[in-house]
Design a protein around this motif. Structure first.
Motif, PDB file in Angstrom:
ATOM      1  N   LEU A  69       0.840  -1.194   0.000  1.00  0.00           N
ATOM      2  CA  LEU A  69       0.000   0.000   0.000  1.00  0.00           C
ATOM      3  C   LEU A  69       0.879   1.248   0.000  1.00  0.00           C
ATOM      4  CD1 LEU A  69      -2.516  -1.115   2.772  1.00  0.00           C
ATOM      5  CD2 LEU A  69      -2.888  -1.208   0.292  1.00  0.00           C
ATOM      6  N   LEU A  70       0.448   2.258  -0.745  1.00  0.00           N
ATOM      7  CA  LEU A  70       1.147   3.546  -0.758  1.00  0.00           C
ATOM      8  C   LEU A  70       0.128   4.640  -0.509  1.00  0.00           C
ATOM      9  CD1 LEU A  70       3.936   4.841  -3.031  1.00  0.00           C
ATOM     10  CD2 LEU A  70       1.798   6.139  -2.962  1.00  0.00           C
ATOM     11  N   GLY A  71       0.445   5.534   0.428  1.00  0.00           N
ATOM     12  CA  GLY A  71      -0.464   6.626   0.761  1.00  0.00           C
ATOM     13  C   GLY A  71       0.283   7.922   0.968  1.00  0.00           C
ATOM     14  N   GLY A  72      -0.475   8.978   1.248  1.00  0.00           N
ATOM     15  CA  GLY A  72       0.107  10.295   1.496  1.00  0.00           C
ATOM     16  C   GLY A  72      -0.441  10.889   2.776  1.00  0.00           C
ATOM     17  N   TRP A  73       0.399  11.619   3.494  1.00  0.00           N
ATOM     18  CA  TRP A  73      -0.042  12.224   4.760  1.00  0.00           C
ATOM     19  C   TRP A  73      -1.227  13.165   4.561  1.00  0.00           C
ATOM     20  CZ3 TRP A  73       1.522   9.281   8.249  1.00  0.00           C
ATOM     21  CH2 TRP A  73       2.840   8.852   8.388  1.00  0.00           C
ATOM     22  N   TYR A  74      -1.363  13.726   3.353  1.00  0.00           N
ATOM     23  CA  TYR A  74      -2.432  14.700   3.104  1.00  0.00           C
ATOM     24  C   TYR A  74      -3.494  14.146   2.154  1.00  0.00           C
ATOM     25  CZ  TYR A  74       1.693  17.225   4.672  1.00  0.00           C
ATOM     26  OH  TYR A  74       2.819  17.604   5.364  1.00  0.00           O
ATOM     27  N   ASP A  75      -3.563  12.812   2.056  1.00  0.00           N
ATOM     28  CA  ASP A  75      -4.537  12.189   1.167  1.00  0.00           C
ATOM     29  C   ASP A  75      -5.873  11.999   1.874  1.00  0.00           C
ATOM     30  OD1 ASP A  75      -5.582  10.804  -1.087  1.00  0.00           O
ATOM     31  OD2 ASP A  75      -5.209   8.915  -0.045  1.00  0.00           O
ATOM     32  N   VAL A  76      -6.957  12.112   1.123  1.00  0.00           N
ATOM     33  CA  VAL A  76      -8.296  12.005   1.707  1.00  0.00           C
ATOM     34  C   VAL A  76      -8.613  10.599   2.207  1.00  0.00           C
ATOM     35  CG1 VAL A  76      -9.312  13.928   0.426  1.00  0.00           C
ATOM     36  CG2 VAL A  76      -9.246  11.651  -0.619  1.00  0.00           C
ATOM     37  N   PHE A  77      -7.894   9.578   1.726  1.00  0.00           N
ATOM     38  CA  PHE A  77      -8.206   8.207   2.102  1.00  0.00           C
ATOM     39  C   PHE A  77      -7.217   7.613   3.099  1.00  0.00           C
ATOM     40  CE2 PHE A  77      -9.951   8.314  -2.372  1.00  0.00           C
ATOM     41  CZ  PHE A  77     -11.273   8.439  -1.976  1.00  0.00           C
TER      42      PHE A  77
END
Length: 556
Positions: free
Chosen positions: A264-272
């Motif tokens: 999984l890859l995400g972002g600190w400022y991502d909505v999900f």
């Protein structure tokens, strides 16, 4: 369909973007508009990309998307993996870009996806293994089939997405107005000429303008896109209900049943992000060892594309080709903002992290020492002139942290600030707030925001979260109408540098990211009457309101 559309296209050479490894198979061919018939007779179309030079049927990457199969969308769909020895099948979701039926967002992905997997396994060119890949809606489509796809599913690589979008639509029980309205407008327009490009640029602007018009929420889709839009109306209608709308659209309950290795890859400022981490934790609880990467990105931030490609290529090589040499040793990789560095951990939250209570103090103070005898702090929230959100996660556009000082000057925002830090403070993990509050309205919201205050006074948002009352509040504390509430903020990985200060906002709006609570308890879609709410936040020894910070030891 014309005969030329049925024939395989001639070999194509793909250009290698800067920074990517060289591919051993530089050319591929493509078969367009492969028909896949669903159980109800509807035909969906797919494109198949095949590397030239492969001696046997290569592993397949399956992508199902509502955003189109060709043009600029091809790169987002995984085209760059093909020259590295994978075949790619990209299918347009029902009702989009040539596929039959009506596009019912989130509603058909399980059934259509499983039918497509069954078709895939019957093809003479299927080599016996496949993976799923994709960001946002594409990742959701992959989750929809993951638990039932069979043993042939050998790997999943998903970015800025989650197995359920329900809680992202109703953040803390509120309604994510900007994101839902923006995305519905985008998908409503995207199949028009230049639609996806113009919608990406203009949908957020139109949605924000409509949200500020003062109209009832049920009219904002028409104000934004010129017509009533089904998905937006469905989300509004099912806000705060258990009518069954989400029963076939929420796959969070099956995440632990997924046998394929997941990265999984995400972002600190991502909505999900909060729900992507929930998926990671569900996999861990089921005994799996997923990988997790979180960077300083927001949803449409192009910077995570190169990182995603590199990590996905290593993941697919490991689990589809038996070559684990590109995998990192530690499953969790985090970019710590403030420190501006990547760190590797064995798990999330990082081992050794401890929860600290930083109490709200009278006069706007904040610190680790205990609460002091004091009167509550108060403010008045007016939903007709709702407190705005200057930054924070949004679906389209930039979510880069911004200076919140203009917001902090408003009378409807309480601000609590620590003294300057004598040493750096690493906050990595889930952030929360434990608040004792009172309102003269049964129906109201509380929003909490964490900020980093630099020595020059700049106050940049780090993370935030909110909660809608009364449904999500505990029973009153004592007999004075005080309620104890737990507010979940976005997870974070941030260093507060030496000399910086930790700051907390408490308010009751973050408009237009979430719809303002009218305060009347009327159905959100049609509410017209709005009433003010007088809010109090208690911070005395009997009501020790606090920010809950995950403090992580600095690396050795």
């Amino acid at each position: 369909m014309a005969l030329r559309d049925r024939l395989p296209a001639p070999p194509i050479r793909v250009r290698r973007p800067r920074g990517l490894p060289r591919s051993p198979l530089p050319r591929y061919r493509v078969e367009r508009d492969l028909p896949v018939t669903m159980p109800d007779g509807v035909t969906l179309l797919a494109d198949r990309y095949v590397p030239i030079g492969a001696r046997r049927p290569p592993p397949t990457i399956l992508v199902r998307t509502p955003y189109g199969r060709r043009g600029p969308a091809a790169l987002a769909n995984g085209l760059l993996f093909v020259p590295f020895g994978f075949q790619l099948v990209v299918q347009s979701a029902r009702g989009t870009f040539g596929s039959g039926g009506e596009f019912d967002p989130l509603g058909s992905e399980r059934d259509d996806g499983l039918a497509t997997v069954a078709w895939l396994k019957e093809q003479p060119w299927f080599g016996g293994t496949f993976a799923t890949y994709g960001a946002s809606y594409l990742g959701y489509s992959a989750w929809a089939i993951a638990a039932e796809a069979g043993p042939e599913l050998k790997a999943m690589s998903l970015q800025i997405t989650a197995s359920s979008f329900r809680d992202a639509a109703y953040v803390g029980g509120s309604f994510a107005l900007e994101s839902t309205l923006t995305w519905t407008d985008l998908t409503h327009r995207q199949q028009q000429p230049l639609g996806l490009l113009t919608a990406s640029l203009l949908s957020r602007r139109r949605a924000v303008r409509a949200a500020r018009s003062g109209r009832p929420l049920a009219e904002l889709d028409v104000a934004t896109g010129g017509a009533q839009m089904r998905f937006y109306q469905d989300l509004l209608t099912n806000h705060g209900t258990d009518a069954g709308y989400w029963d076939g659209r929420d796959f969070s309950g099956t995440v632990g049943d997924v046998a394929a290795p997941v990265t999984l890859l995400g972002g600190w400022y991502d909505v999900f992000l909060p729900w992507e981490i929930r998926d990671y934790l569900a996999l861990r609880a089921a005994g799996h060892r997923p990988y997790l990467t979180i960077g300083p990105w927001w949803h449409t931030d192009a910077r995570h594309g190169l990182v995603s490609f590199r990590e996905t290529l290593a993941w697919f090589r490991a689990h589809l080709r038996g070559d684990p040499s590109g995998l990192r040793a530690d499953p969790v990789r985090l970019y710590v903002t403030g420190a501006r560095e990547w760190r590797h951990y064995r798990d999330w939250p990082p081992p050794g992290t401890r929860q600290e209570r930083w109490h709200l103090h009278p006069g706007g103070g904040l610190g680790g020492d205990g609460p002091l005898p004091s009167k509550p702090s108060g403010y008045r929230f007016d939903p007709a002139r709702p407190t705005p959100a200057l930054g924070g996660p949004t679906l389209l556009g930039s979510s880069r942290p911004v200076d919140n000082r203009p917001l902090e000057r408003r009378p409807d925002v309480l601000v609590f600030t620590s003294p300057p830090l004598g040493e750096p403070l690493d906050v990595i993990g889930p952030v929360g707030a434990d608040l004792f509050v009172r309102s003269d309205r049964e129906h109201t919201d509380f929003v909490v925001r964490l900020c980093d205050v630099a020595p020059d006074g700049t106050s940049r948002n780090v993370c935030e979260g909110g909660l809608r009352l009364p449904a999500f509040a505990e029973k009153p504390v004592g007999t004075a109408g005080v309620r104890r509430i737990a507010v979940d903020l976005w997870p974070t990985g941030h260093r507060f540098a030496r000399g910086h200060r930790v700051r907390v906002h408490v308010t009751s709006g973050a408009h237009p990211k979430v719809a303002a609570n009218p305060g009347t308890g009327e159905p959100l879609a049609t509410a017209r009457r709005m009433v003010t709410a007088d809010q109090e936040v208690f911070h005395d020894p009997d009501h020790p309101s606090a920010l809950i910070l995950p403090i992580t030891p600095p690396p050795r």
